[in-house]
Design a protein around this motif. Structure first.
Motif, mmCIF file in Angstrom:
data_model
loop_
_atom_site.group_PDB
_atom_site.id
_atom_site.type_symbol
_atom_site.label_atom_id
_atom_site.label_comp_id
_atom_site.label_asym_id
_atom_site.label_seq_id
_atom_site.Cartn_x
_atom_site.Cartn_y
_atom_site.Cartn_z
ATOM 1 N N ALA A 92 16.026 52.936 12.357
ATOM 2 C CA ALA A 92 16.448 53.255 10.985
ATOM 3 C C ALA A 92 17.785 53.996 11.016
ATOM 4 C CB ALA A 92 15.379 54.083 10.286
ATOM 5 N N THR A 93 17.912 54.963 11.934
ATOM 6 C CA THR A 93 19.165 55.713 12.085
ATOM 7 C C THR A 93 20.296 54.790 12.500
ATOM 8 O OG1 THR A 93 17.800 57.515 12.893
ATOM 9 C CG2 THR A 93 20.159 57.739 13.223
ATOM 10 N N LEU A 94 19.970 53.897 13.424
ATOM 11 C CA LEU A 94 20.976 52.962 13.937
ATOM 12 C C LEU A 94 21.577 52.135 12.792
ATOM 13 C CD1 LEU A 94 20.628 50.994 17.215
ATOM 14 C CD2 LEU A 94 21.048 49.723 15.145
ATOM 15 N N ILE A 95 20.708 51.653 11.904
ATOM 16 C CA ILE A 95 21.197 50.856 10.770
ATOM 17 C C ILE A 95 21.970 51.744 9.797
ATOM 18 C CG2 ILE A 95 20.439 49.555 8.724
ATOM 19 C CD1 ILE A 95 18.267 48.274 10.498
ATOM 20 N N GLU A 96 21.432 52.924 9.533
ATOM 21 C CA GLU A 96 22.101 53.836 8.600
ATOM 22 C C GLU A 96 23.537 54.131 9.054
ATOM 23 O OE1 GLU A 96 21.931 58.505 7.529
ATOM 24 O OE2 GLU A 96 20.127 57.646 8.441
ATOM 25 N N LYS A 97 23.754 54.207 10.383
ATOM 26 C CA LYS A 97 25.084 54.539 10.913
ATOM 27 C C LYS A 97 25.897 53.307 11.292
ATOM 28 C CE LYS A 97 24.614 59.032 10.790
ATOM 29 N NZ LYS A 97 25.408 59.834 9.837
ATOM 30 N N CYS A 98 25.430 52.127 10.890
ATOM 31 C CA CYS A 98 26.148 50.879 11.203
ATOM 32 C C CYS A 98 26.428 50.725 12.691
ATOM 33 C CB CYS A 98 27.470 50.789 10.439
ATOM 34 S SG CYS A 98 27.213 50.670 8.692
ATOM 35 N N LEU A 99 25.423 50.981 13.497
ATOM 36 C CA LEU A 99 25.538 50.749 14.936
ATOM 37 C C LEU A 99 24.888 49.399 15.225
ATOM 38 C CD1 LEU A 99 24.415 54.350 15.948
ATOM 39 C CD2 LEU A 99 26.765 53.466 15.882
ATOM 40 N N GLU A 100 25.319 48.757 16.305
ATOM 41 C CA GLU A 100 24.827 47.403 16.573
ATOM 42 C C GLU A 100 23.938 47.387 17.814
ATOM 43 O OE1 GLU A 100 28.174 44.707 16.526
ATOM 44 O OE2 GLU A 100 29.017 45.673 14.736
ATOM 45 N N PRO A 101 22.673 47.003 17.647
ATOM 46 C CA PRO A 101 21.747 47.104 18.783
ATOM 47 C C PRO A 101 21.860 45.942 19.757
ATOM 48 C CG PRO A 101 20.609 46.155 16.926
ATOM 49 C CD PRO A 101 22.004 46.471 16.443
ATOM 50 N N SER A 102 21.619 46.254 21.023
ATOM 51 C CA SER A 102 21.332 45.227 22.004
ATOM 52 C C SER A 102 19.824 44.981 21.905
ATOM 53 C CB SER A 102 21.697 45.753 23.399
ATOM 54 O OG SER A 102 20.951 45.056 24.374
ATOM 55 N N LEU A 128 22.272 39.922 21.778
ATOM 56 C CA LEU A 128 21.132 39.543 22.607
ATOM 57 C C LEU A 128 21.485 39.694 24.077
ATOM 58 C CD1 LEU A 128 19.973 36.303 20.725
ATOM 59 C CD2 LEU A 128 19.235 38.675 20.352
ATOM 60 N N LYS A 129 20.673 40.479 24.759
ATOM 61 C CA LYS A 129 20.936 40.775 26.177
ATOM 62 C C LYS A 129 20.064 39.895 27.057
ATOM 63 C CE LYS A 129 22.133 43.480 29.740
ATOM 64 N NZ LYS A 129 21.912 44.918 29.897
ATOM 65 N N PHE A 130 20.689 39.266 28.061
ATOM 66 C CA PHE A 130 19.957 38.382 28.966
ATOM 67 C C PHE A 130 19.967 38.907 30.393
ATOM 68 C CE2 PHE A 130 21.045 35.968 25.307
ATOM 69 C CZ PHE A 130 19.839 35.346 25.018
ATOM 70 N N ASN A 131 18.820 38.831 31.009
ATOM 71 C CA ASN A 131 18.665 39.209 32.409
ATOM 72 C C ASN A 131 18.965 37.981 33.265
ATOM 73 O OD1 ASN A 131 17.783 40.116 34.914
ATOM 74 N ND2 ASN A 131 15.623 39.735 34.431
ATOM 75 N N THR A 132 20.026 38.067 34.070
ATOM 76 C CA THR A 132 20.369 36.932 34.927
ATOM 77 C C THR A 132 20.252 37.296 36.408
ATOM 78 O OG1 THR A 132 22.701 37.569 34.701
ATOM 79 C CG2 THR A 132 21.900 35.831 33.240
ATOM 80 N N GLY A 133 19.536 38.387 36.690
ATOM 81 C CA GLY A 133 19.341 38.730 38.101
ATOM 82 C C GLY A 133 19.345 40.215 38.413
ATOM 83 N N LEU A 134 19.820 41.010 37.477
ATOM 84 C CA LEU A 134 19.789 42.464 37.689
ATOM 85 C C LEU A 134 18.352 42.981 37.572
ATOM 86 C CD1 LEU A 134 21.445 45.114 38.068
ATOM 87 C CD2 LEU A 134 21.911 45.092 35.633
#
Ligand SMILES: *Cc1c(COP(=O)(O)O)cnc(C)c1O
Length: 368
Positions: A92-102, A128-134
């Motif tokens: 909710a805070t993230l949206i309120e502050k216009c931050l962009e989530p991974s 969108l975060k993708f795991n490619t081997g880490l």
């Protein structure tokens, strides 16, 4: 050089500017640039660094957690901010502050989509975060169908980018593995993008990625350590300028005789007469105990003085035998004249850890 009179972390914003332009010169002018300012901008000062990067024209900033992004917004930073590792409680805070989530898992994706819907958002930018081997965070190939079907007809969120992170971009012995990560990302992203009726950005490279794999720059790169002046290899360190210099002064000088000890638990016992200097910084400032007992060295008038005995909470003692110096003289713990890379590696750690560990007790000052 200005006399500092106490322990300070001096931040050189011109060095940041130099590093920014140097890293930009390694990529296509059309490629967007994201500056990573997590962990107080690698232990320096996230607000000062973010403001400077914004002025320089960085397209994006990134932090690890929502609270770090909130601090930047409250300081007036307006560029888009990617939050690399947000948790549901902060949405909710993230949206309120216009931050962009991974968004990195089905749980996180579903929960964020619901929050965006509940708060009446439309086309809210997500990454969108993708795991490619880490094998740390991210969706895998098996999630492609879930992602595509979950996005069908959805108006509350819009995928601003697809991204992945390299596990060993600084290690050319792992070139084959890195190339397999790039291929995997290419495969996953090309399976998703045609299913959307818009074109999200793609990005994969951190600092060493920019240097070693520019062919995989896609639409944007994400640089942290390079901006702060370290390139994970000697050849690149020469092209970069350290932004942070940790300075202190000599509080007191002691002449000690043979068989005398220095510091707690008598960890250092002198075989011969020595001259020692006590400096006002310790493990509570971020110079951990691993630097004690002759592992780490500081620089006094260009000469290296080893840390002797155990590192205390608020003090370290260094061996200044043979160095021409007096009480009140300036000491460089690391920085432009004595690399944080050298200090970190002397205690078997990495520049990232040394820089980000400098505690908030150390006053930040600005060189202009
Ligand atoms: C910290 C981080 C970076 C920056 O890496 P550097 O090696 O400091 O350039 C880039 N991407 C992600 C996902 C990160 O977590």
């Amino acid at each position: 050089m200005t006399k500092v009179g106490e322990t300070v972390l001096e931040i050189d914003l011109r060095a940041l500017e130099h590093n920014y332009y140097y890293l930009r010169s390694k990529i296509d002018p059309k490629t967007k640039f994201l500056g990573v300012v997590k962990a107080f901008a690698y232990g320096s000062d996230s607000i000062a660094i973010a403001k400077k990067l914004e002025t320089l024209g960085a397209d994006y900033l990134a932090v690890a957690y929502t609270a770090e992004g909130v601090a930047l917004r409250e300081a007036g930073i307006e560029v888009p901010i990617l939050v690399l590792h947000p948790q549901e409680v902060s949405f909710a805070t993230l949206i309120e502050k216009c931050l962009e989530p991974s968004l990195y898992s089905r749980t996180i994706f579903t929960s964020f989509l619901k929050m965006a819907k509940d708060l009446g958002q439309s086309d809210y930018p997500v990454h969108l975060k993708f795991n490619t081997g880490l094998n740390r965070l991210g969706f895998g190939e098996k999630d492609i169908d879930f992602i595509v079907s979950s996005l069908e007809g959805v108006e509350h969120i819009k995928v601003s980018s697809l991204f992945s992170h390299l596990a060993a971009s600084e290690d050319l012995n792992e070139k084959e593995f890195t190339i397999s990560q790039i291929r995997q990302f290419e495969k996953i992203s090309s399976a998703i993008i045609p299913k959307l009726n818009y074109r999200p950005k793609r990005h994969m490279l951190n600092t060493s990625g920019i240097i070693n794999y520019p062919e995989a720059q896609y639409d944007m790169v994400r640089s942290g350590i390079g901006l702060y002046g370290y390139g994970n290899e000697a050849a690149e360190d020469e092209n970069l300028i350290p932004v942070a210099t940790l300075k202190t002064i000599i509080s007191q000088i002691h002449k000690i005789g043979a068989n005398e000890s220095v510091g707690y638990n008598r960890a250092f016992v002198s075989k011969t007469p020595k001259v020692t200097a006590t400096l006002p910084l310790g493990h509570a400032d971020g110079i951990g105990r691993q630097y004690g007992n002759r592992k780490g060295e500081v620089s006094i008038h260009g000469k290296l003085a080893p840390i002797i005995g155990n590192v205390c909470m608020d003090m370290i003692m260094v061996d200044i035998t043979g160095i021409d110096c007096k009480e009140g003289d300036e000491v460089i713990v690391f920085g432009q004249e004595h690399s944080a890379e050298a200090l970190a590696s002397s205690a078997n750690t990495i520049t990232y850890e040394l820089l980000t560990g400098i505690s908030q007790r150390v006053k930040r000052i600005y060189k202009d």
